[in-house]
Design an enzyme around this catalytic site. Structure first.
Site, PDB file in Angstrom:
ATOM      1  N   GLN A   1       7.256   2.774  -6.066  1.00 26.49           N
ATOM      2  CA  GLN A   1       8.497   3.618  -5.350  1.00 26.49           C
ATOM      3  C   GLN A   1       9.679   3.454  -6.321  1.00 26.49           C
ATOM      4  OE1 GLN A   1       7.486   5.351  -2.614  1.00 26.49           O
ATOM      5  NE2 GLN A   1       5.618   3.827  -2.694  1.00 26.49           N
TER       6      GLN A   1
ATOM      7  N   TYR B   1       0.744  -1.146  -0.060  1.00 28.04           N
ATOM      8  CA  TYR B   1      -0.149   0.100   0.124  1.00 28.04           C
ATOM      9  C   TYR B   1       1.048   1.272  -0.176  1.00 28.04           C
ATOM     10  CZ  TYR B   1      -0.237  -0.415   5.229  1.00 28.04           C
ATOM     11  OH  TYR B   1       0.227  -0.622   6.560  1.00 28.04           O
ATOM     12  N   GLU B   2       0.127   2.564  -0.236  1.00 27.58           N
ATOM     13  CA  GLU B   2       0.569   3.659  -0.230  1.00 27.58           C
ATOM     14  C   GLU B   2       1.678   3.525  -1.418  1.00 27.58           C
ATOM     15  OE1 GLU B   2      -0.551   6.063   2.015  1.00 27.58           O
ATOM     16  OE2 GLU B   2       0.551   7.144   0.681  1.00 27.58           O
ATOM     17  N   GLY B   3       1.275   3.145  -2.434  1.00 26.97           N
ATOM     18  CA  GLY B   3       2.344   2.990  -3.549  1.00 26.97           C
ATOM     19  C   GLY B   3       2.892   1.643  -3.578  1.00 26.97           C
TER      20      GLY B   3
END
Lengths: 578, 578
Positions: free
Chosen positions: A443, A436-438
């Site tokens: 990244q 999650y969060e990319g």
């Protein structure tokens, strides 16, 4: 028994975040040594005492949707109330709205301790932090005044509503809609409609109100990512005096069954089932994605932090088990008495490795946080360096979280596979963070596209150059940093975009290990100069292990980083799947 | 939709196991090309058709102990009955007792297909196979006649009862007892008492009888591992005519709650609660551990096989998802249309990696199995090589199983963390394999102690030498094999026992990758000579990826393999845990 890693946290705050230097600024003057120690010790004790005991019940019972209400296990509400009462949510929040205004690095420390104690529970303050950032940076003065004080205190929580079934990594594909309200009580506001998935702590009863930040499209907005706006959509509408008003037309329609973080309700949220979901625009129309990006850096640091959190917890559990569990005579020992398994070389190797990886990730975490704080103080070079570090920390930090948790299972042997032992929970919980969060692939793509070219490449180059110069006698580390530079040059030069992306993940790992190794080296030097004598002996070992083993292994990734993309596309999709 | 990897299995059987050559022996003459194809295709179709559909329900409902009876979910009993009816359990079992007497390598193929289809269910035949081996090699003629036919058909299943709470890796610490019965109906037999844990498929209703092989101590036996005897202890006593008699005094008292393999009942077994548990000695008194060791090689191969199984299943699931899931425009593409994520370079990298690792482990599996078969035919050199290969296959095979399953979660993104998708189950199931049947640390210890010195070191040396010589143009692979040889020399020479053990796990990985890379190379060459044209294109890619990326990464482990043990013991246990 879980104990907070206070000494190593203080060392990392001092050496890697440079908290002492930050405290010399006017803005962060309150962050003197005494205050820092009080916070680190205080949140450590609070987390270990009140949140850690709820970790297992949170996993076992999880969050459940019952008759439209999301329930958490016994004890969560009280433990959250204590967290709010003691003011921990406000540490790094802006002073203007009731926060303590302390450095971001200290906010990271609060989350580190909460998350080591209770990985799933920590997502509640973590998401609130993100929502605070977004509102602070993009909300109107009225919106800030209305929402921030209660969010900063923690009385209200916050969420981020980005994902839809067809719009995950590609937010440009989202379809939730916002329609302007022309007249009536809510004139100037918007009717929100749509379904959002994967909404962390999307509903619960621990806070008086939940402030949802929702990405949606205005009528006639451009297609794709340039047509997305940000809205604040509270669970309960807020009266002008700040008191909680009537229920808004939004609800949690389902809670996901997940591999881990069972105590974190991952909700499917439905907005405007009755056409009466009211939201306010935050920032300019069609600039919603921009608003998300400005807060994303910190959010990604907070996720990288989760690798440190689970690493610490899993390492402590493995050490405790290895020290207690008696099994087998030490190989080659004339003494025929069985020993604790911590004595066996390969078990010891795993334990030292777990410690070294966790401390390395922690060093990278606080180094990154310190750069963010310097950026806040106006140091643009540090801000750019921070941006380069974020994808490294998020990706590698969460990868080592999974590795360390897996090693933790292994140290426990057969018991590691039994849920009652707890090691298996860490292994399950850890697995979300690379996603999650990319995703970590996103990244890595960020590093080899945007960040690689930041300041014409000078930002990343200066970072790697600093390592090469400073690592001096540690030739393995120098070689790794130089190899990273050389790959970065190749990526900026002859490599195609596909080549860069194909090598992005190994390259990201290489850079992260180089920085983490460097920061550990700096910690060791600081200790040699008298800082943190309590860690002197153990830090020598983890740093040595990191530099000799982790750094060497990581050099082996170079072939993958500069291997190019041709091979990956030699087969058609059909042939690859055949 | 899961499909058996028939073409790659046939290639590995042909090139790595050398099944054609085995079929030229009298013993394995039946294993001609037609028979091999029929078996591989047949068990593939059976597994995919009947066992694969039960994989998810097995995970969800699991095995449960209800009123003293272990229940499996709907469908398991029928699917097992079909397996028995169709004769699949007998493929590699000795012809003398009703088996087909085909090569072990084909038995591995049966398990590979069953386990890819249903990882937890496959443990039932897998454990029975181990019990058959032990009884065949160590049982009396009467015992073999009484038990083997029904175990080989699969009508009865078998278990291995080794572990006790205080005796895991160190079986010498076990306490279960066997008391000779002097008179009465059971004169000459033994009363068994004790508690055994982690007993895979320890109880269930799928087979008519369960034949427990139990390690226990005779009165006045020597302490430690030299005082352990092996007993056969059936769930139902067996009448002289082979029919099932009265219930024996043994029971499952609990089923563990585990991270994965929920459909495999992991039982706590209690023997002799009423003092009436009857068992017979198998083999000579106090030679029980020896008996275990003779069957352990094959059992460990079967666990290494599980890495291939889960790797195949996870890879197929990830490929299918990546091909269907539309998300984001291809980076750099002028076309603004979102594509299937299989098109994105980093997703493609993960998929190619998953394929390469799985195919590499499969190549190692069948190469190892082929050496075992050659050993059966009297080739002592091959038998010794097989012994060197076993710890490599068990350790690395199961490690890549975990890695591939984890990559499978990652390819699925957020959906991978949701249990309904299935990727999470693979990640949970895979994690047991590095632990049981001797942890991977135990495997590595076996390689750097016993196996390193086999035939004065000539066995391992010849293996690595063959790779160096044969790899020719693949200089990376040659370098890896040479590095392994050099580390082996160091380990046999100046390294202390602790040094060897400290470097054992990275060394084992290096050796395994060298052998797997070599076998993949041999597959590629065979394809170039016209074998298996259907795989020609895709094998080129996976072999290239393996040799360029996996082999290079693995070279990075050399520092760990020869790093010595001093650093690991610099801290006291207290300091390490502080």
């Amino acid at each position: 028994m879980y104990r907070p890693a206070t000494a190593d946290q203080l060392l990392a705050l001092e050496v890697c975040a440079g908290i002492g230097e930050l405290a010399r600024s006017e803005r962060f003057a309150a962050a003197d040594a005494e205050m820092v120690t009080a916070i680190v010790e205080g949140i450590g004790a609070f987390s270990a005492g009140e949140w850690a005991p709820l970790n297992r019940i949170g996993d076992l019972e999880g969050a459940r949707l019952e008759n439209g209400v999301v329930r958490l296990p016994e004890g969560f509400a009280e433990a959250y109330a204590h967290y709010v009462d003691q003011g921990w949510n406000a540490i790094a929040a802006p002073a203007e709205w009731g926060g303590q205004g302390l450095p971001f690095a200290l906010g990271c420390n609060v989350l580190e301790n909460l998350g080591s104690a209770n990985f799933a529970f920590n997502l509640l303050p973590m998401l609130t932090t993100g929502a605070i950032d977004a509102l602070e940076q993009h909300g109107s003065e009225a919106q800030r005044a209305l929402y921030l004080p209660k969010m900063i205190s923690g009385e209200w929580s916050g969420t981020m509503n980005l994902t839809e079934p067809q719009a995950g990594s590609d937010l440009g594909a989202l379809r939730s809609a916002a329609t302007p309200i022309e007249s009536g009580d809510h004139a100037g506001k918007y009717r929100i409609s749509g379904t959002k998935i994967f909404i962390t702590w999307g509903d619960h009863e621990l806070a008086e109100n939940i402030v949802h930040l929702v990405l949606a499209r205005l009528p006639d907005s451009p297609e794709g990512s340039r047509g997305i706006s940000l809205f604040v959509v509270p669970k309960y509408l807020v009266n002008a005096d700040g008191s909680v008003g009537p229920r808004n037309d939004l609800r949690c329609v389902s809670v996901e069954h997940k591999l881990g973080i069972h105590a974190s309700p991952t909700c499917v949220m439905s907005y405007g089932d009755n056409g009466e979901c009211i939201g306010e625009l935050v920032g300019a129309p069609n600039r919603g994605l921009m608003a998300m990006f400005t807060m994303m850096n910190n959010a990604r640091i907070n996720v990288g932090n989760q690798g440190v959190q689970i690493g610490e917890r899993a390492t402590q559990a493995a050490l405790a088990y290895a020290r207690d569990r008696i099994q087998s005579v030490r190989a080659g020992s004339p003494d025929r008495k069985p020993v604790a398994i911590i004595e066996h070389p390969d078990v010891r190797r795993m334990l030292v490795r777990m410690k070294a990886l966790t401390e390395g990730a922690r060093a990278l975490l606080y180094y990154t946080a310190g750069q963010v704080d310097r950026g806040t103080l106006g140091d643009t070079e540090a801000a750019a360096r921070g941006e380069c570090l974020v994808p490294m920390l998020k990706a590698w930090g969460t990868d080592i979280g999974v590795e360390v948790a897996s090693l933790g299972v292994q140290v426990h042997g057969g018991m590691g596979f039994i849920e009652e032992t707890g090691a298996a929970q860490h292994y399950r919980d850890a697995r979300i963070a690379p996603i999650y969060e990319g995703t970590n692939g996103i990244q890595a793509a960020d590093l080899v596209t945007r960040k690689l070219g930041l300041e014409d490449g000078a930002s990343l180059d200066a970072l790697l150059g600093d390592i090469s110069r400073d690592a001096g006698e540690e030739t393995g580390l120098v070689r790794l940093a130089e190899e990273c530079r050389s790959i970065a040059d190749w990526m900026r030069g002859e490599a195609t975009l596909d080549d860069r992306l194909a090598g992005s993940v190994p390259f990201t790992t290489m850079c992260a290990v180089a920085v983490a190794g460097w920061q550990l080296l700096r910690q060791r030097r600081a200790i040699e100069q008298g800082t943190s004598p309590s860690l002197a002996a153990s830090k020598q070992v983890s740093v040595r292990y990191f530099l000799d083993h982790i750094v060497s292994e990581t050099m082996g990734l170079a072939a993958g980083a500069r291997g190019g993309s041709t091979l990956l596309y030699e087969l058609s999709n059909e042939a690859l799947c055949a």
